[in-house]
Design a protein around this motif. Structure first.
Motif, PDB file in Angstrom:
ATOM      1  N   PRO A  15       3.557  17.296  -0.866  1.00 36.23           N
ATOM      2  CA  PRO A  15       4.658  18.054  -0.260  1.00 36.23           C
ATOM      3  C   PRO A  15       5.986  17.869  -0.994  1.00 36.23           C
ATOM      4  O   PRO A  15       6.221  16.850  -1.631  1.00 36.23           O
ATOM      5  CB  PRO A  15       4.736  17.479   1.159  1.00 36.23           C
ATOM      6  N   GLY A  16       6.829  18.917  -0.878  1.00 39.48           N
ATOM      7  CA  GLY A  16       8.188  18.829  -1.394  1.00 39.48           C
ATOM      8  C   GLY A  16       8.327  18.966  -2.891  1.00 39.48           C
ATOM      9  O   GLY A  16       9.255  18.403  -3.482  1.00 39.48           O
ATOM     10  N   LEU A  17       7.437  19.730  -3.537  1.00 43.20           N
ATOM     11  CA  LEU A  17       7.471  19.836  -4.997  1.00 43.20           C
ATOM     12  C   LEU A  17       8.241  21.044  -5.519  1.00 43.20           C
ATOM     13  O   LEU A  17       8.410  21.162  -6.746  1.00 43.20           O
ATOM     14  CB  LEU A  17       6.044  19.899  -5.558  1.00 43.20           C
ATOM     15  N   ASP A  18       8.700  21.938  -4.667  1.00 44.87           N
ATOM     16  CA  ASP A  18       9.299  23.175  -5.165  1.00 44.87           C
ATOM     17  C   ASP A  18      10.457  22.918  -6.122  1.00 44.87           C
ATOM     18  O   ASP A  18      10.487  23.412  -7.247  1.00 44.87           O
ATOM     19  CB  ASP A  18       9.762  24.044  -3.996  1.00 44.87           C
ATOM     20  N   GLY A  19      11.425  22.141  -5.673  1.00 44.99           N
ATOM     21  CA  GLY A  19      12.572  21.861  -6.523  1.00 44.99           C
ATOM     22  C   GLY A  19      12.193  21.070  -7.752  1.00 44.99           C
ATOM     23  O   GLY A  19      12.690  21.337  -8.858  1.00 44.99           O
ATOM     24  N   LEU A  20      11.311  20.093  -7.591  1.00 42.85           N
ATOM     25  CA  LEU A  20      10.885  19.269  -8.726  1.00 42.85           C
ATOM     26  C   LEU A  20      10.124  20.097  -9.746  1.00 42.85           C
ATOM     27  O   LEU A  20      10.276  19.899 -10.964  1.00 42.85           O
ATOM     28  CB  LEU A  20      10.033  18.104  -8.232  1.00 42.85           C
ATOM     29  N   THR A  21       9.306  21.038  -9.285  1.00 40.50           N
ATOM     30  CA  THR A  21       8.568  21.896 -10.214  1.00 40.50           C
ATOM     31  C   THR A  21       9.519  22.720 -11.064  1.00 40.50           C
ATOM     32  O   THR A  21       9.311  22.885 -12.276  1.00 40.50           O
ATOM     33  CB  THR A  21       7.596  22.811  -9.451  1.00 40.50           C
ATOM     34  N   THR A  22      10.573  23.222 -10.464  1.00 39.11           N
ATOM     35  CA  THR A  22      11.582  23.965 -11.222  1.00 39.11           C
ATOM     36  C   THR A  22      12.222  23.071 -12.276  1.00 39.11           C
ATOM     37  O   THR A  22      12.401  23.483 -13.434  1.00 39.11           O
ATOM     38  CB  THR A  22      12.664  24.515 -10.273  1.00 39.11           C
ATOM     39  N   GLU A  23      12.542  21.831 -11.906  1.00 34.16           N
ATOM     40  CA  GLU A  23      13.129  20.902 -12.872  1.00 34.16           C
ATOM     41  C   GLU A  23      12.145  20.568 -13.984  1.00 34.16           C
ATOM     42  O   GLU A  23      12.512  20.526 -15.163  1.00 34.16           O
ATOM     43  CB  GLU A  23      13.579  19.626 -12.162  1.00 34.16           C
ATOM     44  N   MET A  24      10.889  20.303 -13.623  1.00 36.08           N
ATOM     45  CA  MET A  24       9.888  19.979 -14.637  1.00 36.08           C
ATOM     46  C   MET A  24       9.705  21.117 -15.634  1.00 36.08           C
ATOM     47  O   MET A  24       9.517  20.883 -16.831  1.00 36.08           O
ATOM     48  CB  MET A  24       8.548  19.639 -13.978  1.00 36.08           C
ATOM     49  N   THR A  25       9.753  22.335 -15.139  1.00 35.01           N
ATOM     50  CA  THR A  25       9.635  23.493 -16.030  1.00 35.01           C
ATOM     51  C   THR A  25      10.783  23.503 -17.030  1.00 35.01           C
ATOM     52  O   THR A  25      10.587  23.756 -18.238  1.00 35.01           O
ATOM     53  CB  THR A  25       9.617  24.793 -15.216  1.00 35.01           C
ATOM     54  N   ARG A  29      10.220  22.969 -21.099  1.00 36.36           N
ATOM     55  CA  ARG A  29      10.620  23.973 -22.081  1.00 36.36           C
ATOM     56  C   ARG A  29      11.688  23.440 -23.037  1.00 36.36           C
ATOM     57  O   ARG A  29      11.725  23.845 -24.209  1.00 36.36           O
ATOM     58  CB  ARG A  29      11.069  25.236 -21.359  1.00 36.36           C
ATOM     59  N   ASP A  30      12.519  22.538 -22.560  1.00 39.54           N
ATOM     60  CA  ASP A  30      13.470  21.887 -23.457  1.00 39.54           C
ATOM     61  C   ASP A  30      12.729  21.039 -24.491  1.00 39.54           C
ATOM     62  O   ASP A  30      13.030  21.092 -25.694  1.00 39.54           O
ATOM     63  CB  ASP A  30      14.433  21.022 -22.649  1.00 39.54           C
ATOM     64  N   LEU A  31      11.752  20.273 -24.034  1.00 37.63           N
ATOM     65  CA  LEU A  31      10.958  19.468 -24.961  1.00 37.63           C
ATOM     66  C   LEU A  31      10.190  20.353 -25.939  1.00 37.63           C
ATOM     67  O   LEU A  31      10.069  20.036 -27.132  1.00 37.63           O
ATOM     68  CB  LEU A  31       9.975  18.589 -24.174  1.00 37.63           C
ATOM     69  N   HIS A  32       9.672  21.485 -25.437  1.00 36.64           N
ATOM     70  CA  HIS A  32       8.933  22.398 -26.312  1.00 36.64           C
ATOM     71  C   HIS A  32       9.828  22.942 -27.416  1.00 36.64           C
ATOM     72  O   HIS A  32       9.380  23.117 -28.566  1.00 36.64           O
ATOM     73  CB  HIS A  32       8.351  23.556 -25.500  1.00 36.64           C
ATOM     74  N   ALA A 378       1.942  26.358 -14.784  1.00 37.61           N
ATOM     75  CA  ALA A 378       1.278  26.291 -13.475  1.00 37.61           C
ATOM     76  C   ALA A 378       0.605  24.937 -13.253  1.00 37.61           C
ATOM     77  O   ALA A 378       0.297  24.568 -12.119  1.00 37.61           O
ATOM     78  CB  ALA A 378       0.246  27.408 -13.354  1.00 37.61           C
ATOM     79  N   LEU A 379       0.397  24.184 -14.332  1.00 35.87           N
ATOM     80  CA  LEU A 379      -0.241  22.873 -14.212  1.00 35.87           C
ATOM     81  C   LEU A 379       0.715  21.796 -13.723  1.00 35.87           C
ATOM     82  O   LEU A 379       0.280  20.749 -13.254  1.00 35.87           O
ATOM     83  CB  LEU A 379      -0.778  22.407 -15.575  1.00 35.87           C
ATOM     84  N   LEU A 380       2.009  22.022 -13.840  1.00 32.63           N
ATOM     85  CA  LEU A 380       2.972  20.954 -13.567  1.00 32.63           C
ATOM     86  C   LEU A 380       2.818  20.356 -12.171  1.00 32.63           C
ATOM     87  O   LEU A 380       2.694  19.130 -12.035  1.00 32.63           O
ATOM     88  CB  LEU A 380       4.395  21.459 -13.802  1.00 32.63           C
TER      89      LEU A 380
END
Length: 399
Positions: A15-25, A29-32, A378-380
């Motif tokens: 639970p509670g991953l919505d905001g974290l998923t946005t940050e991880m994305t 992409r910065d690392l990429h 989508a894997l994040l």
């Protein structure tokens, strides 16, 4: 074109991953966009360490030059390690995405940017939700591609400085559907060896071959003979791959060169097969070179051992995976890959398990090490959820 983000399986993320998923994305992409290759992951290492410190974790740097280890402690209990790789490949990216590589000739073509982002996400989530008792070492490893950063971290005292009981890793897997996880006890990825054969003869005019000794002819015969090793020297139920990937000889049309050089790779699972293949390659190279009147200098180097999951830790990983993707989406008997992983060095020192997380279709060149590859975001949340559920599976609940 298919929608890579569509998940057909029933995935239950924490639970509670919505905001974290946005940050991880954003992180991914910065690392990429800023890929760095083996032992040169300076910006990546700084990025990872800064994030980990911002989560309030104890951060250690310097193992294997650019490696980063963060420790989350929450009372007395088991101590485990979760590992991600950080390095990119020497590939010119051809995705034309907004976050394409800004470093010419370097590219995250294997998803290590995604692996790093997922483990960062897990570190943050578990720091904010410490529902377990024990300690987790989050290991961010450099130089997985070819240069053995995992071996270097072990040799420089990874498990002495962070005395964990078990170690776990993961890799995204194109061709395996999003929402599926594959793992198996025993060998899951092959040993990785390299070889170099230098043939030395007498160079001569191409119109007068009888005056010299032909290293190209000898080399060509050796290339073919090497292929008889898997088919005629290896037991049919075992596996081995011998691939000659380079053949360097000559500089012009009318000269038979005095020297030819062959290079390539060998993949095996069992040490006995590895020993036999090395021996037979040397015997064939020497015999065929001698029959052609040339000298052979054969060099064989063992790079990575086979990645071998321990049975008990594989069962624990399975339980965690089932909590995320469901019983029917966990494959317990995938065909092992002839690819290699230097996570194998960590598994030689501690029991553990290495899993594959489905990344979706591999069509349109979106397979590992392709210039058209991009990690599937989508894997994040799936990766973070696996790490969290694994922590809960491995350690007792917090009091």
């Amino acid at each position: 074109m298919r929608d890579r983000t569509r998940t057909r399986m029933m995935v239950e993320t924490v639970p509670g991953l919505d905001g974290l998923t946005t940050e991880m994305t954003t992180w991914r992409r910065d690392l990429h966009a800023h890929p760095e290759t083996a032992f040169e992951e300076e910006r990546t290492s700084d990025f990872v360490a800064e994030k980990l410190r911002s989560f309030g974790l104890e951060v250690h740097r310097g193992l294997a030059k650019t490696g980063v280890v963060a420790v989350l402690r929450n009372g007395e209990g088991p101590s485990v390690a979760f590992r991600a790789d950080m390095d990119a490949l020497h590939i010119h990216e051809e995705t034309n995405l907004p976050h394409s590589s800004r470093n010419p000739g370097r590219m995250h073509a294997c998803g290590h940017d995604g692996h790093t982002a997922m483990l960062l996400g897990a570190a943050r989530y578990l720091t904010e939700n410490p529902v377990f008792q024990g300690s987790i070492a989050f290991v961010f490893q450099p130089a997985e591609e070819n240069e053995g950063g995992g071996r270097v971290m072990v040799e420089e005292g990874l498990f002495e400085r962070f005395p964990v009981e078990r170690v776990f890793g993961m890799h995204n897997w194109p061709g395996l559907e999003v929402g599926r996880i594959a793992l198996r006890p025993g060998p899951i990825m092959a040993a990785y060896d390299i070889f170099e054969l230098t043939l030395t003869g007498r160079g001569t005019h191409a119109a007068m071959p009888h005056l010299g000794t032909d290293t190209i002819l000898a080399g060509s015969q050796i290339v073919s003979a090497f292929q008889t090793i898997p088919s005629r020297s290896v037991h049919p139920v075992d596996a081995a791959v011998v691939s000659v990937t380079q053949f360097h000889a000559g500089d012009t049309w009318n000269v038979l060169p005095a020297t030819s050089v062959l290079r390539g790779t060998v993949r095996t699972f069992r040490p006995e097969v590895q020993d036999m293949v090395e021996r037979r390659m040397g015997e064939l190279a020497s015999a065929i070179a001698g029959a052609n009147g040339v000298e052979a200098d054969f060099r064989y180097e063992r790079r990575y051992p086979s990645t071998i999951n321990s049975a008990g830790e594989t069962e624990l990983a399975r339980r965690a995976a089932v909590r995320v993707v469901g019983e029917g989406a966990v494959d317990l008997d995938p065909m092992p890959s002839m690819g290699a992983e230097d996570f194998s060095f960590m598994l030689q020192k501690r029991p553990g398990c290495y899993i594959w997380v489905g990344a979706g279709p591999s069509d349109h060149g979106r397979n590992l090490h392709s210039p058209h590859y991009d990690f599937n975001d989508a894997l994040l949340p799936i990766g973070v959820s696996y790490w969290v559920r694994l922590a809960e599976t491995l350690m007792p609940k917090a009091a």
